[in-house]
Design a protein around this motif. Structure first.
Motif, PDB file in Angstrom:
ATOM      1  N   THR A  58      71.586  56.443  49.683  1.00 44.20           N
ATOM      2  CA  THR A  58      71.826  57.501  49.268  1.00 44.20           C
ATOM      3  C   THR A  58      70.595  58.618  50.078  1.00 44.20           C
ATOM      4  OG1 THR A  58      73.116  57.677  47.067  1.00 44.20           O
ATOM      5  CG2 THR A  58      72.380  59.857  47.027  1.00 44.20           C
ATOM      6  N   LEU A  59      71.260  59.177  50.695  1.00 44.43           N
ATOM      7  CA  LEU A  59      70.828  60.116  51.531  1.00 44.43           C
ATOM      8  C   LEU A  59      70.785  61.361  51.581  1.00 44.43           C
ATOM      9  CD1 LEU A  59      70.866  58.351  54.972  1.00 44.43           C
ATOM     10  CD2 LEU A  59      69.749  58.035  53.072  1.00 44.43           C
ATOM     11  N   LEU A  60      69.884  62.260  51.441  1.00 45.25           N
ATOM     12  CA  LEU A  60      69.534  64.084  51.458  1.00 45.25           C
ATOM     13  C   LEU A  60      69.258  64.940  52.573  1.00 45.25           C
ATOM     14  CD1 LEU A  60      70.290  66.700  49.621  1.00 45.25           C
ATOM     15  CD2 LEU A  60      68.010  66.465  48.912  1.00 45.25           C
ATOM     16  N   PHE A  61      69.903  65.464  53.353  1.00 45.03           N
ATOM     17  CA  PHE A  61      69.403  66.130  54.439  1.00 45.03           C
ATOM     18  C   PHE A  61      69.637  67.275  54.206  1.00 45.03           C
ATOM     19  CE2 PHE A  61      71.897  62.183  55.832  1.00 45.03           C
ATOM     20  CZ  PHE A  61      70.898  62.188  56.729  1.00 45.03           C
ATOM     21  N   LYS A  62      67.707  67.877  53.773  1.00 43.80           N
ATOM     22  CA  LYS A  62      68.172  69.964  53.306  1.00 43.80           C
ATOM     23  C   LYS A  62      68.614  70.140  54.770  1.00 43.80           C
ATOM     24  CE  LYS A  62      66.875  70.820  50.274  1.00 43.80           C
ATOM     25  NZ  LYS A  62      67.875  71.400  49.026  1.00 43.80           N
ATOM     26  N   TYR A  74      84.231  53.814  48.429  1.00 45.74           N
ATOM     27  CA  TYR A  74      83.963  54.348  50.713  1.00 45.74           C
ATOM     28  C   TYR A  74      83.126  55.057  51.263  1.00 45.74           C
ATOM     29  CZ  TYR A  74      85.183  57.536  47.614  1.00 45.74           C
ATOM     30  OH  TYR A  74      84.887  58.667  46.184  1.00 45.74           O
ATOM     31  N   ASP A  75      82.783  55.266  51.902  1.00 48.59           N
ATOM     32  CA  ASP A  75      81.229  55.389  52.539  1.00 48.59           C
ATOM     33  C   ASP A  75      81.591  56.903  52.540  1.00 48.59           C
ATOM     34  OD1 ASP A  75      79.842  53.394  53.165  1.00 48.59           O
ATOM     35  OD2 ASP A  75      80.796  53.088  54.744  1.00 48.59           O
ATOM     36  N   GLN A  76      80.515  57.728  51.971  1.00 51.99           N
ATOM     37  CA  GLN A  76      81.232  59.227  52.352  1.00 51.99           C
ATOM     38  C   GLN A  76      80.005  60.392  52.748  1.00 51.99           C
ATOM     39  OE1 GLN A  76      82.401  60.661  47.891  1.00 51.99           O
ATOM     40  NE2 GLN A  76      80.762  62.188  48.248  1.00 51.99           N
ATOM     41  N   ARG A 131      75.490  62.118  51.670  1.00 50.43           N
ATOM     42  CA  ARG A 131      75.639  60.995  52.477  1.00 50.43           C
ATOM     43  C   ARG A 131      75.586  59.781  50.730  1.00 50.43           C
ATOM     44  NH1 ARG A 131      74.469  55.678  55.548  1.00 50.43           N
ATOM     45  NH2 ARG A 131      73.156  55.554  54.432  1.00 50.43           N
ATOM     46  N   LEU A 132      76.749  59.102  50.318  1.00 52.81           N
ATOM     47  CA  LEU A 132      76.900  58.106  49.122  1.00 52.81           C
ATOM     48  C   LEU A 132      77.061  57.099  50.300  1.00 52.81           C
ATOM     49  CD1 LEU A 132      78.066  60.491  47.281  1.00 52.81           C
ATOM     50  CD2 LEU A 132      75.737  59.738  46.929  1.00 52.81           C
ATOM     51  N   PRO A 133      76.767  55.860  50.277  1.00 47.88           N
ATOM     52  CA  PRO A 133      77.274  54.584  50.943  1.00 47.88           C
ATOM     53  C   PRO A 133      78.286  54.090  49.837  1.00 47.88           C
ATOM     54  CG  PRO A 133      75.235  54.234  49.307  1.00 47.88           C
ATOM     55  CD  PRO A 133      75.654  55.720  49.479  1.00 47.88           C
ATOM     56  N   LYS A 134      79.344  52.681  49.946  1.00 46.88           N
ATOM     57  CA  LYS A 134      80.462  52.528  48.863  1.00 46.88           C
ATOM     58  C   LYS A 134      79.383  51.538  47.644  1.00 46.88           C
ATOM     59  CE  LYS A 134      83.865  48.661  49.273  1.00 46.88           C
ATOM     60  NZ  LYS A 134      84.558  48.499  50.334  1.00 46.88           N
ATOM     61  N   GLY A 135      79.770  51.461  46.729  1.00 45.72           N
ATOM     62  CA  GLY A 135      79.658  51.067  45.596  1.00 45.72           C
ATOM     63  C   GLY A 135      78.379  51.509  45.270  1.00 45.72           C
ATOM     64  N   LYS A 146      76.492  60.662  39.137  1.00 43.86           N
ATOM     65  CA  LYS A 146      77.663  61.988  38.435  1.00 43.86           C
ATOM     66  C   LYS A 146      78.033  62.869  39.193  1.00 43.86           C
ATOM     67  CE  LYS A 146      76.712  60.597  33.484  1.00 43.86           C
ATOM     68  NZ  LYS A 146      76.066  60.711  32.515  1.00 43.86           N
ATOM     69  N   TYR A 147      78.963  63.119  39.083  1.00 43.26           N
ATOM     70  CA  TYR A 147      78.260  64.584  39.965  1.00 43.26           C
ATOM     71  C   TYR A 147      78.719  66.114  39.148  1.00 43.26           C
ATOM     72  CZ  TYR A 147      81.783  63.348  43.984  1.00 43.26           C
ATOM     73  OH  TYR A 147      82.218  62.335  45.041  1.00 43.26           O
ATOM     74  N   GLU A 148      77.827  66.688  39.670  1.00 40.57           N
ATOM     75  CA  GLU A 148      77.269  68.039  38.408  1.00 40.57           C
ATOM     76  C   GLU A 148      77.224  69.094  39.660  1.00 40.57           C
ATOM     77  OE1 GLU A 148      74.604  67.038  35.503  1.00 40.57           O
ATOM     78  OE2 GLU A 148      75.963  65.432  34.851  1.00 40.57           O
ATOM     79  N   GLY A 149      77.331  70.120  38.771  1.00 39.58           N
ATOM     80  CA  GLY A 149      77.013  71.378  39.668  1.00 39.58           C
ATOM     81  C   GLY A 149      77.306  72.859  38.699  1.00 39.58           C
ATOM     82  N   ASP A 150      77.104  73.806  39.646  1.00 39.23           N
ATOM     83  CA  ASP A 150      76.577  75.250  39.367  1.00 39.23           C
ATOM     84  C   ASP A 150      77.547  75.742  40.069  1.00 39.23           C
ATOM     85  OD1 ASP A 150      75.723  74.716  36.983  1.00 39.23           O
ATOM     86  OD2 ASP A 150      73.747  75.203  38.107  1.00 39.23           O
ATOM     87  N   LYS A 151      78.934  76.449  39.962  1.00 43.99           N
ATOM     88  CA  LYS A 151      79.691  76.576  41.141  1.00 43.99           C
ATOM     89  C   LYS A 151      80.088  76.522  42.283  1.00 43.99           C
ATOM     90  CE  LYS A 151      79.188  81.258  38.542  1.00 43.99           C
ATOM     91  NZ  LYS A 151      80.969  80.917  37.766  1.00 43.99           N
ATOM     92  N   ALA A 152      79.535  74.773  42.614  1.00 46.46           N
ATOM     93  CA  ALA A 152      80.114  74.101  43.808  1.00 46.46           C
ATOM     94  C   ALA A 152      80.831  73.957  44.412  1.00 46.46           C
ATOM     95  CB  ALA A 152      78.766  72.396  43.441  1.00 46.46           C
ATOM     96  N   LYS A 153      80.266  74.771  46.029  1.00 42.22           N
ATOM     97  CA  LYS A 153      82.011  73.577  46.584  1.00 42.22           C
ATOM     98  C   LYS A 153      81.455  72.944  47.623  1.00 42.22           C
ATOM     99  CE  LYS A 153      86.032  76.482  49.238  1.00 42.22           C
ATOM    100  NZ  LYS A 153      86.677  77.305  49.701  1.00 42.22           N
ATOM    101  N   THR A 154      82.342  71.894  47.892  1.00 43.32           N
ATOM    102  CA  THR A 154      81.872  70.852  49.062  1.00 43.32           C
ATOM    103  C   THR A 154      83.579  70.528  50.005  1.00 43.32           C
ATOM    104  OG1 THR A 154      82.330  69.395  47.655  1.00 43.32           O
ATOM    105  CG2 THR A 154      80.551  70.227  47.174  1.00 43.32           C
ATOM    106  N   PHE A 155      82.627  70.105  50.933  1.00 47.16           N
ATOM    107  CA  PHE A 155      83.600  69.548  52.096  1.00 47.16           C
ATOM    108  C   PHE A 155      83.463  67.887  52.142  1.00 47.16           C
ATOM    109  CE2 PHE A 155      84.290  68.026  56.309  1.00 47.16           C
ATOM    110  CZ  PHE A 155      85.620  68.059  56.016  1.00 47.16           C
ATOM    111  N   THR A 156      84.046  67.160  51.525  1.00 48.53           N
ATOM    112  CA  THR A 156      83.423  65.691  52.251  1.00 48.53           C
ATOM    113  C   THR A 156      84.357  64.746  52.823  1.00 48.53           C
ATOM    114  OG1 THR A 156      83.405  65.464  49.654  1.00 48.53           O
ATOM    115  CG2 THR A 156      83.425  63.587  51.030  1.00 48.53           C
ATOM    116  N   ALA A 157      84.225  64.019  54.033  1.00 44.13           N
ATOM    117  CA  ALA A 157      84.520  63.522  55.122  1.00 44.13           C
ATOM    118  C   ALA A 157      84.263  62.234  54.187  1.00 44.13           C
ATOM    119  CB  ALA A 157      84.624  63.553  56.271  1.00 44.13           C
ATOM    120  N   LEU A 158      85.076  61.084  54.256  1.00 49.17           N
ATOM    121  CA  LEU A 158      85.010  59.387  53.897  1.00 49.17           C
ATOM    122  C   LEU A 158      85.965  58.199  54.638  1.00 49.17           C
ATOM    123  CD1 LEU A 158      87.896  58.116  52.390  1.00 49.17           C
ATOM    124  CD2 LEU A 158      87.111  59.943  50.655  1.00 49.17           C
ATOM    125  N   TYR A 159      85.083  57.418  54.437  1.00 48.14           N
ATOM    126  CA  TYR A 159      86.296  56.341  54.910  1.00 48.14           C
ATOM    127  C   TYR A 159      85.942  54.581  54.693  1.00 48.14           C
ATOM    128  CZ  TYR A 159      87.172  51.962  57.947  1.00 48.14           C
ATOM    129  OH  TYR A 159      87.338  50.850  58.784  1.00 48.14           O
TER     130      TYR A 159
END
Length: 250
Positions: free
Chosen positions: A8-12, A187-189, A219-223, A227-240
């Motif tokens: 799992t990767l975070l790109f700031k 999936y990978d997302q 980036r979240l790899p398959k498997g 948990k998704y949590e957030g404060d007024k979060a809005k996101t765009f996700t692409a997956l395969y």
């Protein structure tokens, strides 16, 4: 043994480094590549900017992108006779095989494409030669539905790229506010945050918290179990792959 493609990767956003390219195209173009062959087995992604340039490309992959700022224009069709213009929050789907021009005024996008190894992958002999249309999905036209009300707070989604449009990637918008949605990826997302604060709670006994704000990419790899949590979060996700649900049923 875990590899880079399993993590799992975070790109700031604040730490992204851009390189200028396509000097011959006029104006200014720059790119920050995030997911590459070095850390991904499926998706390629990054952030690019377009300001006063005009970059021609023949799509050797499927691509979806969301506009993070400015205006971005895609010219396509016979003699580039067709055009779509996208602004913040708009999503553009670019199927493989199209000949396009990327243009923009202070435009910045988060893009995801499949496959990551498009430069070296041989052409698929099963391809029938048909090329799908470029599609613009306007932010103002997106309709959201609530998801997992039992998880508290409020979470919603808007499905954008589905199996009836794509054979490779899917894409969707989500919101998370004071909810806690437990999930395992099939999936990978790759996800970019558009507003608010998104938290991905993962790891053994959910002991790792990844917090992301505007322009940050996860980036979240398959498997991955999380948990998704957030404060007024809005996101765009692409997956395969786009048809992960049908595959999971087999």
């Amino acid at each position: 043994m875990m590899t880079a493609s399993d993590e799992t990767l975070l790109f700031k956003n604040s730490e992204m480094v851009f390189s200028r390219g396509y000097i011959h195209a006029g104006g200014h173009f720059s790119a920050c590549r995030l997911l590459t062959l070095a850390n991904s087995n499926s998706l390629c992604s990054g952030v690019t900017t377009y300001d006063g340039c005009s970059i021609e490309s023949t799509m050797k992959y499927d691509e979806v992108f969301i506009v993070l700022g400015g205006n971005v224009r895609i010219l396509w069709g016979p003699e580039y006779s067709r055009a779509v213009e996208a602004k913040f929050g708009d999503v553009v789907w670019l199927p493989k095989g199209n000949r396009v021009k990327y243009q923009g005024e202070k435009g910045i996008i988060f893009y995801v494409l499949y496959p990551v190894d498009w430069r070296t992958r041989p052409e698929d002999p099963q391809t029938d030669g048909a090329v799908g249309d470029v599609r613009l999905l306007k932010s103002k036209d997106m309709v959201y539905e609530q998801m997992y009300p039992e998880s508290g707070g409020y979470g919603s989604r808007c499905r954008l790229i589905t199996p009836d449009m794509s054979k490779t990637m899917g894409a969707s918008m989500h919101t998370y506010d004071a909810c806690s949605i437990e999930w395992t990826t099939h999936y990978d997302q790759a996800t970019v945050v558009l507003d608010g604060t998104l938290r991905i709670v993962t790891g053994e006994k959910f002991n790792r918290v990844i917090e992301a704000k505007f322009g940050d990419v996860i980036r979240l790899p398959k498997g991955t179990h999380f948990k998704y949590e957030g404060d007024k979060a809005k996101t765009f996700t692409a997956l395969y792959p786009v048809d992960w649900a049908a595959r999971a049923e087999k």
